[in-house]
Structure formats: C-alpha cells, structure tokens
Design a protein around this motif. Sequence first.
Motif, PDB file in Angstrom:
ATOM      1  N   ILE A 102       0.847  -1.199   0.000  1.00  0.00           N
ATOM      2  CA  ILE A 102       0.000   0.000   0.000  1.00  0.00           C
ATOM      3  C   ILE A 102       0.884   1.252   0.000  1.00  0.00           C
ATOM      4  CG2 ILE A 102      -1.841  -1.184   1.277  1.00  0.00           C
ATOM      5  CD1 ILE A 102      -1.047   0.597   3.737  1.00  0.00           C
ATOM      6  N   SER A 103       0.370   2.327  -0.591  1.00  0.00           N
ATOM      7  CA  SER A 103       0.987   3.639  -0.355  1.00  0.00           C
ATOM      8  C   SER A 103       0.216   4.222   0.831  1.00  0.00           C
ATOM      9  CB  SER A 103       0.865   4.535  -1.578  1.00  0.00           C
ATOM     10  OG  SER A 103      -0.489   4.833  -1.824  1.00  0.00           O
ATOM     11  N   LEU A 104       0.890   4.953   1.714  1.00  0.00           N
ATOM     12  CA  LEU A 104       0.187   5.368   2.929  1.00  0.00           C
ATOM     13  C   LEU A 104       0.650   6.715   3.454  1.00  0.00           C
ATOM     14  CD1 LEU A 104       1.491   3.669   6.168  1.00  0.00           C
ATOM     15  CD2 LEU A 104       2.761   3.523   4.050  1.00  0.00           C
ATOM     16  N   LYS A 105      -0.196   7.265   4.348  1.00  0.00           N
ATOM     17  CA  LYS A 105       0.132   8.481   5.100  1.00  0.00           C
ATOM     18  C   LYS A 105      -0.235   8.244   6.556  1.00  0.00           C
ATOM     19  CE  LYS A 105      -0.017  12.369   1.912  1.00  0.00           C
ATOM     20  NZ  LYS A 105      -0.019  11.726   0.616  1.00  0.00           N
ATOM     21  N   LYS A 106       0.592   8.777   7.446  1.00  0.00           N
ATOM     22  CA  LYS A 106       0.279   8.679   8.879  1.00  0.00           C
ATOM     23  C   LYS A 106      -0.847   9.662   9.205  1.00  0.00           C
ATOM     24  CE  LYS A 106       2.251   9.112  13.500  1.00  0.00           C
ATOM     25  NZ  LYS A 106       3.385   9.468  14.350  1.00  0.00           N
ATOM     26  N   ILE A 107      -1.754   9.267  10.093  1.00  0.00           N
ATOM     27  CA  ILE A 107      -2.813  10.172  10.558  1.00  0.00           C
ATOM     28  C   ILE A 107      -2.210  11.072  11.638  1.00  0.00           C
ATOM     29  CG2 ILE A 107      -4.986  10.246  11.865  1.00  0.00           C
ATOM     30  CD1 ILE A 107      -5.749   7.678  10.163  1.00  0.00           C
ATOM     31  N   GLN A 108      -2.295  12.386  11.408  1.00  0.00           N
ATOM     32  CA  GLN A 108      -1.529  13.332  12.234  1.00  0.00           C
ATOM     33  C   GLN A 108      -1.884  13.292  13.719  1.00  0.00           C
ATOM     34  OE1 GLN A 108      -3.667  16.734  10.020  1.00  0.00           O
ATOM     35  NE2 GLN A 108      -2.980  17.717  11.879  1.00  0.00           N
ATOM     36  N   TYR A 109      -3.100  12.838  14.043  1.00  0.00           N
ATOM     37  CA  TYR A 109      -3.512  12.848  15.459  1.00  0.00           C
ATOM     38  C   TYR A 109      -3.051  11.597  16.217  1.00  0.00           C
ATOM     39  CZ  TYR A 109      -6.558  16.258  13.247  1.00  0.00           C
ATOM     40  OH  TYR A 109      -7.025  17.311  12.495  1.00  0.00           O
ATOM     41  N   PHE A 110      -2.483  10.628  15.503  1.00  0.00           N
ATOM     42  CA  PHE A 110      -2.022   9.406  16.171  1.00  0.00           C
ATOM     43  C   PHE A 110      -0.712   9.710  16.890  1.00  0.00           C
ATOM     44  CE2 PHE A 110       0.327   5.378  16.352  1.00  0.00           C
ATOM     45  CZ  PHE A 110      -0.614   4.580  16.970  1.00  0.00           C
ATOM     46  N   ARG A 111      -0.685   9.392  18.179  1.00  0.00           N
ATOM     47  CA  ARG A 111       0.518   9.679  18.966  1.00  0.00           C
ATOM     48  C   ARG A 111       1.477   8.500  18.887  1.00  0.00           C
ATOM     49  NH1 ARG A 111      -2.605  11.591  24.323  1.00  0.00           N
ATOM     50  NH2 ARG A 111      -3.654  13.414  23.458  1.00  0.00           N
ATOM     51  N   GLY A 112       2.756   8.817  18.780  1.00  0.00           N
ATOM     52  CA  GLY A 112       3.755   7.752  18.776  1.00  0.00           C
ATOM     53  C   GLY A 112       4.169   7.376  17.360  1.00  0.00           C
ATOM     54  N   ALA A 113       5.240   6.581  17.293  1.00  0.00           N
ATOM     55  CA  ALA A 113       5.805   6.181  15.993  1.00  0.00           C
ATOM     56  C   ALA A 113       5.049   4.991  15.426  1.00  0.00           C
ATOM     57  CB  ALA A 113       7.276   5.823  16.186  1.00  0.00           C
ATOM     58  N   LEU A 114       5.107   4.869  14.093  1.00  0.00           N
ATOM     59  CA  LEU A 114       4.594   3.672  13.413  1.00  0.00           C
ATOM     60  C   LEU A 114       5.811   2.787  13.144  1.00  0.00           C
ATOM     61  CD1 LEU A 114       2.222   5.301  10.736  1.00  0.00           C
ATOM     62  CD2 LEU A 114       1.648   4.555  13.044  1.00  0.00           C
ATOM     63  N   GLN A 115       5.916   1.696  13.884  1.00  0.00           N
ATOM     64  CA  GLN A 115       7.113   0.858  13.824  1.00  0.00           C
ATOM     65  C   GLN A 115       6.939  -0.313  12.866  1.00  0.00           C
ATOM     66  OE1 GLN A 115       9.822   1.574  15.521  1.00  0.00           O
ATOM     67  NE2 GLN A 115       9.272   2.702  17.358  1.00  0.00           N
ATOM     68  N   THR A 116       7.992  -0.598  12.109  1.00  0.00           N
ATOM     69  CA  THR A 116       8.029  -1.823  11.300  1.00  0.00           C
ATOM     70  C   THR A 116       7.935  -3.028  12.233  1.00  0.00           C
ATOM     71  OG1 THR A 116       9.151  -1.006   9.329  1.00  0.00           O
ATOM     72  CG2 THR A 116       9.689  -3.238   9.990  1.00  0.00           C
ATOM     73  N   LYS A 117       7.269  -4.070  11.790  1.00  0.00           N
ATOM     74  CA  LYS A 117       7.014  -5.324  12.523  1.00  0.00           C
ATOM     75  C   LYS A 117       5.881  -5.189  13.543  1.00  0.00           C
ATOM     76  CE  LYS A 117      11.594  -7.325  11.918  1.00  0.00           C
ATOM     77  NZ  LYS A 117      12.876  -7.600  12.527  1.00  0.00           N
ATOM     78  N   ALA A 118       5.325  -3.966  13.701  1.00  0.00           N
ATOM     79  CA  ALA A 118       4.204  -3.800  14.642  1.00  0.00           C
ATOM     80  C   ALA A 118       2.930  -4.377  14.024  1.00  0.00           C
ATOM     81  CB  ALA A 118       4.007  -2.324  14.964  1.00  0.00           C
ATOM     82  N   LYS A 119       1.984  -4.753  14.885  1.00  0.00           N
ATOM     83  CA  LYS A 119       0.694  -5.264  14.409  1.00  0.00           C
ATOM     84  C   LYS A 119      -0.368  -4.174  14.534  1.00  0.00           C
ATOM     85  CE  LYS A 119       1.079 -10.235  15.189  1.00  0.00           C
ATOM     86  NZ  LYS A 119       0.508 -11.390  15.905  1.00  0.00           N
ATOM     87  N   PHE A 120      -1.220  -4.084  13.524  1.00  0.00           N
ATOM     88  CA  PHE A 120      -2.321  -3.115  13.518  1.00  0.00           C
ATOM     89  C   PHE A 120      -3.603  -3.833  13.120  1.00  0.00           C
ATOM     90  CE2 PHE A 120       1.412  -0.507  12.917  1.00  0.00           C
ATOM     91  CZ  PHE A 120       1.141   0.647  13.631  1.00  0.00           C
ATOM     92  N   HIS A 121      -4.747  -3.227  13.477  1.00  0.00           N
ATOM     93  CA  HIS A 121      -6.019  -3.677  12.928  1.00  0.00           C
ATOM     94  C   HIS A 121      -6.129  -3.028  11.549  1.00  0.00           C
ATOM     95  CE1 HIS A 121      -6.740  -4.250  17.268  1.00  0.00           C
ATOM     96  NE2 HIS A 121      -7.554  -5.215  16.888  1.00  0.00           N
TER      97      HIS A 121
END
Length: 483
Positions: free
Chosen positions: A212-231
């Motif tokens: 996917i191409s993506l953008k971080k949502i500005q209101y989300f606090r903290g880093a988006l880490q590789t290997k992390a799990k998301f819904h």
Amino acid sequence: GAQIIDLMMLVIDVTKGMQTQSAECLVIGQIACQKMVVVLNKIDLLPEGKRQSAIEKMTKKMQKTLENTKFCGCPIVAVAAKPGGPEAPESENPLGVSELIEVLKSQAYLPSRDPLGHFLMAVDHCFSIKGQGTVMTGTILSGSVSLGDNVEIPALKVTKKVKSMQMFHTPVTYAMQGDRVGICVTQFDPKLLERGLICTPESLHTIHAAIISLKKIQYFRGALQTKAKFHITVGHETVMGRVMFFSPAPADFNEEIQENVFDFEKDYLYQEEYLSKESNSSEENKENDQAEVQLPRQQWALLEFEKPVTCPKLCLVIGSKLDTDIHANTCRLAFHGVLLQGMEDKNYTETFLPKLKVYKLKHKEGQAERVMDDYSVIGRSLFKKETNIQIFVGLKVQLSTGEDGIIDGGFGQSGKFKIRIPDGLKPDTKVLLTVASKKKSKAGKGDTTKEDESSKNDSAQPVTISLLFKRYIFDTQKKMIQS
C-alpha cells in the motif's frame, strides 16, 4: 461503509464536546468524504437561561477544531432530537430538527456516478423471504446490476442469479453506483452473510498480503514501527496485520508521487519506522537544529494479514490500534492508504516477495593494523573470528585516510584480512600505520609506560576501514551489492 459517504453528519453531545470517537469519525471524514454538517445534540440538557450562550460557546469551539481541516466553515446546527431522553412522552417535540432538515437540503448535491466497470455492492443486511429467496440490501460502490445478472458472494464462494430488485419499496430492473438497493437471489442461509461484499463473478481477489501507499494520521501519537501489528480495515473486513515500512532510495526522495501504481523495477529503502518529522528527532538532529530533515514525498508498507481478505483493487486501507482504551483521550487510527498490489498466492513469501527490491544499508567498520607493502595492508575488527571472509572477497572498502581498497582474503585464523590498495598507500598513511604497529609491538613486549607516554604525545587517530554495501531483504541468496 467508510467508502460510500457523500455527505457526513457529525453528531456531538453539546454537554461533552468532542470525544475520542467523535474525533475518529472526523478523521475518517477527512479521508473519505468531501462535505459535512455538525449537529450539536441534547441542547435540552442545558439550563434554559444559559442555553444560547452554551450553544454559542460550543459552536466557536467546534469552528476552532475544524479550522485546519477540509470542513472549515461547515454548517453547525443545534438540536434536541428527543427532548427528555428515550423515556419522554411522544408529545415532546424535537428542537431544531426542521432547521437541520433545511441545512441538509441546502448541502445535498447530486454526486457524479459511473455505471461502467465491475459491479460491487456493500451489503449491510441480509434476510430471507419465504417462497421468494434471500434478500441482500446495501449500497452499490461501483458498476451496475440488472435483472437476471449473475452475482458472486465471495465470502461464501457461490454465484447467484438476480431474481428481483427493489429501491425504496419500488421494483426496479436496473441499479447503478450510489443506489441503495435490495437484491433478491435464490435461497441461501442469510445468517452466513450479515455484512460483506457481492460483485461481478471473479472480479474481487482474496489476498494474503498487500503493498500500500500510505500516510500517517496526524492525530495518532507515537511512531509507526516496522514489525508492529495493527487492525487493518480493507474492503468490508478488519483483520490483524503486520507492517513493514519502506521509502524511495534517498536520491529519489523528491520524485513526483506515483498515484495508484507501484513500480517493481525500482529499489526501495527499508525503514525501521514510518518517516515523519517526529521520528527524525535523533541525536544528530538535536545537536544540529539548523539541519532541515528531508522526508520522502511518498512512503509504502508491506501488509501481511493474519487471515486472507477479499477486496477490490485500489481500495481504501485504514490501520488502527483498536485495542487502545476507548476512554483514553487518544486517536486510535494510525494510518490510511491505497491498496496498490495484492498477493493472492498463499506462498507469496517465495513466489512474490523476491520481486520486491527493498534493501537495507549495511555499514561495517574495522581498523587497519599494519602495512604489508606499498599496495596492501592487514585489517582487523571488521569480522568475527568465525566469519567466512571468502564471501566478502572483492568488496570495496575505504580507509579513513582516503584510499580505496578491495578485500583480498583472510589473514590467519583470528578474523584478520588483507586489503589491496590499487592506487597505492599515501606516504602519510604508511607513517601512521608504522607508528601504530610499533606501539602495538612495544605494548606486546610489556613496555606500557613508554606506550602510554607516546600515546599522550601522539594524537594520531587509528586508521579505520569502512565497508558499505546493501542487501535486498527478500533476496534468498543474501547477496551483498555495492554501487
């Protein structure tokens, strides 16, 4: 249903203001919708004498909240949909609802609709009618459908014929993108499909992973880490997925954004986390506040789903941390993007991922120990004793004194190695290395006092050896590449 919103109504409890879920609805609106009306509800709970000033105060607060969003200046209407709450008698008239209806009428518009392309419908309700069949109601996301067409229910892996259709209790023979419709097909158990997608046969794909191409949502606090799990919400499903972020190669950071395509011919740089202004607060940047952190114009992620999902190409993807406490005052939506490439093969790690040229930059550093002759030196501390140095033979290295060299092979059994310097060593380098090896030999004979004194007098730095290469993370042969 976030992909079928033409006009959004954001309902706010006037006594509480924006809460976590209201903020998340606003974020989804920013991603998936162009127009919005804000409704301040429950105004009957405000004391009558202070009601107007409280409504004005909340209206100003909402205007401030929305000023940096696409909904800046949108209408804000105050109502009490059910004065006195659910237990109140029916004789209690709603407040402000007629004004709200007028505002909705003024904001309503006819969106452009396209009947072409594959039929795709989001089903939100399913029930059976005795003697007629099973009815699926929902909104058509793309294409059109006619009486007698075959439609596929991918979740059940079955194809059914359209027997009849209704729109708002009126029988129809045709429906297209944007229409709300009930479609009756030959009987199946409605409990098997409460919500989901139906489509032109074989037009959707079931995938195990995606780019996917993506953008971080500005209101989300903290880093988006590789290997992390998301819904991961994709199509009409939400599943757990693991992410790996990657960016263009640094030389391509400013390249034009490629909309809705992914180029497998290009090289991409692996990232430990999604790159943003916050993620670049490393020590070197703190020390040098003047340095402008360069961020790529586009970033991507590899999503690996815990269970396969069925979805259309180029659909909206939202990543969230839904296990965060709903009462914590924090946005749970982390990123949004577009699905560019799905991987249908269960064995995608072997059949597909090797085509994805994502690399890691590797940097190893050792030390030049002594001169062998004008064109070669012995190095150490670059490899462990047990390393097979043979696989590094032929790789280019650079000395801290500026010479370029090539690893020629191992030297002895302790991880030392020989470097060939094609253009020869500089005289200064030879002096430095001769002094260093003499010190070492003196130290070896136990003459520590002299060595300590000479090191105080001689501020010469050791000559370091740098080995830089890149390795493609999905390359099964783990080759080391140098430009």
